[in-house]
Design a protein around this motif. Structure first.
Motif, short mmCIF file in Angstrom:
data_model
loop_
_atom_site.label_atom_id
_atom_site.label_comp_id
_atom_site.label_asym_id
_atom_site.label_seq_id
_atom_site.Cartn_x
_atom_site.Cartn_y
_atom_site.Cartn_z
N SER A 76 4.59 -7.02 -0.49
CA SER A 76 3.77 -7.88 0.56
C SER A 76 4.45 -9.11 0.41
O SER A 76 4.32 -9.86 1.73
N MET A 128 0.64 -2.31 5.49
CA MET A 128 1.62 -1.22 4.98
C MET A 128 1.07 -0.17 4.26
O MET A 128 0.12 -0.15 3.80
N ASN A 129 1.98 0.85 4.37
CA ASN A 129 1.47 2.51 4.24
C ASN A 129 2.30 2.89 3.11
O ASN A 129 3.53 2.68 3.08
N PHE A 130 1.57 3.23 2.17
CA PHE A 130 2.34 3.94 1.06
C PHE A 130 2.05 5.62 1.09
O PHE A 130 1.15 5.98 1.37
N LEU A 188 -4.92 0.29 -5.72
CA LEU A 188 -4.13 -0.03 -4.43
C LEU A 188 -5.23 0.00 -3.15
O LEU A 188 -4.88 -1.12 -2.36
N GLN A 189 -6.17 0.79 -3.22
CA GLN A 189 -7.06 0.76 -2.20
C GLN A 189 -7.98 -0.34 -2.00
O GLN A 189 -8.32 -0.97 -1.26
N ALA A 230 3.31 -3.22 -5.07
CA ALA A 230 2.64 -3.37 -3.64
C ALA A 230 2.78 -4.83 -3.47
O ALA A 230 2.92 -5.42 -2.35
N GLU A 258 7.33 -2.16 5.24
CA GLU A 258 6.10 -1.91 5.85
C GLU A 258 5.75 -0.36 5.65
O GLU A 258 4.37 -0.08 5.29
N TYR A 261 -4.53 -1.78 0.70
CA TYR A 261 -3.43 -0.86 1.26
C TYR A 261 -3.84 0.40 1.35
O TYR A 261 -4.69 1.19 0.75
N ASN A 262 -3.35 1.03 2.45
CA ASN A 262 -3.44 2.52 2.70
C ASN A 262 -2.58 3.38 2.13
O ASN A 262 -1.62 3.03 1.78
N TYR A 263 -2.89 4.60 1.62
CA TYR A 263 -1.90 5.42 1.13
C TYR A 263 -2.44 6.90 1.47
O TYR A 263 -3.54 7.30 1.83
#
Length: 292
Positions: A45, A1-3, A76-77, A41, A52, A81-83
């Motif tokens: 999920s 999932m990308n933020f 978050l990291q 987040a 996504e 999860y990527n942001y």
């Protein structure tokens, strides 16, 4: 999932950016308190992949909550999860002009001085700007140009068409659809209504389709329409249009328009466009006299 964290100066175009990101398939939330990002987040999920791509607008409207941003992004990291941060800005005089045109108050202009409020905001956002992956200056950008910039950043390498096309059949006797962008009149074709064994059927059935498409002018019409649409669609997308409604009308909206709308829908779909179809008047009463 990308933020994607959308932030930046007030009046720099964050609201417009969110609308474009929604067109690109992002689930967008405006002004979420940063401390809620990790919890949000977790909720995303649990959708089993249905969400996504997420864009969250966070700026100084969050007041004291804004200070939690970097702590929440670190969490978050750590959750895996990527942001990335998208920072929007513009020149002071342009921001002032935009505020005057919209007659809105700057969130930090408690004393009414917009220039001083912008300066305070720049200082407050300097750290998040330094950590932004993408910085977009909207000073000289039209909405279409901003969309193009965002497409370069967030849609590059994806198979994506931002224009959603709806093909709708209708009957002129019930009025032209008010949301139609393009209207075609197919009452020049012979009407199956006047064939006793056909009148009770609709354009979704093979006997009506065969009757309508047996005429050379029907097929010539379809060829010309499809050629014109394939010319127009890329230009609509370039200008930032996200929705196009093509209305096909006959007298009652039950026979000819249904057949031709379906043919146009199939052609657009075959060519890879995002397309929907509706038949507004197909279920209306077919009794009574209908004129050509």
């Amino acid at each position: 999932m990308n933020f994607v964290i959308v932030t930046g100066l007030s009046g720099a175009g964050k609201s417009q950016t969110v609308r474009f990101l929604e067109d690109f398939g992002y689930f967008c939330i405006d002004n979420l308190p940063p401390s809620l990002i990790p919890k949000f987040a977790e909720i995303c999920s649990q959708t089993q992949g249905k969400i996504e791509k997420v864009a969250i607008v966070i700026d100084i409207r969050g007041r004291e909550f804004f200070n939690d941003l970097f702590k929440s992004l670190k969490m978050l990291q750590n959750m895996g999860y990527n942001y990335e941060i998208l920072f929007l800005e513009a020149k002071d005089e342009v921001l002032v002009k935009r505020y005057k045109e919209t007659r809105r108050n700057h969130p930090l202009a408690h004393d009414g001085n917009i220039f001083e409020a912008i300066t305070r905001e720049r200082n407050k956002l300097s750290e998040v700007r330094n950590q932004a992956k993408h910085i977009v200056d909207t000073t000289d950008l039209l909405p279409r140009q901003l969309r193009e910039e965002l497409e370069k950043i967030f849609v590059e390498g994806e198979t994506f068409e931002s224009l959603v096309i709806t093909v709708s059949s209708f009957g002129f006797k019930y009025g032209i659809p008010i949301d139609a962008d393009i209207v075609f009149d197919v009452r020049f074709l012979p009407n199956p209504y006047y064939i006793e064994e056909l009148k009770r059927f609709s354009g979704l059935e093979d006997n009506i389709r065969d009757y309508v498409l047996q005429w050379p002018e029907a097929n010539e019409f379809l060829n010309k329409i499809n050629e014109m649409l394939e010319f127009l669609i890329p230009h609509y997308i370039k200008e930032g249009k996200s929705r196009l409604v093509i209305a096909i009308g006959c007298t009652g909206g039950r026979h000819r328009s249904v057949v031709l709308a379906s043919e146009i829908f199939n052609s657009l779909k075959k060519n890879g466009h995002t397309v929907l179809i509706t038949h507004r008047d197909i279920g209306k009463d077919v009794s009574g006299e209908i004129k050509r």
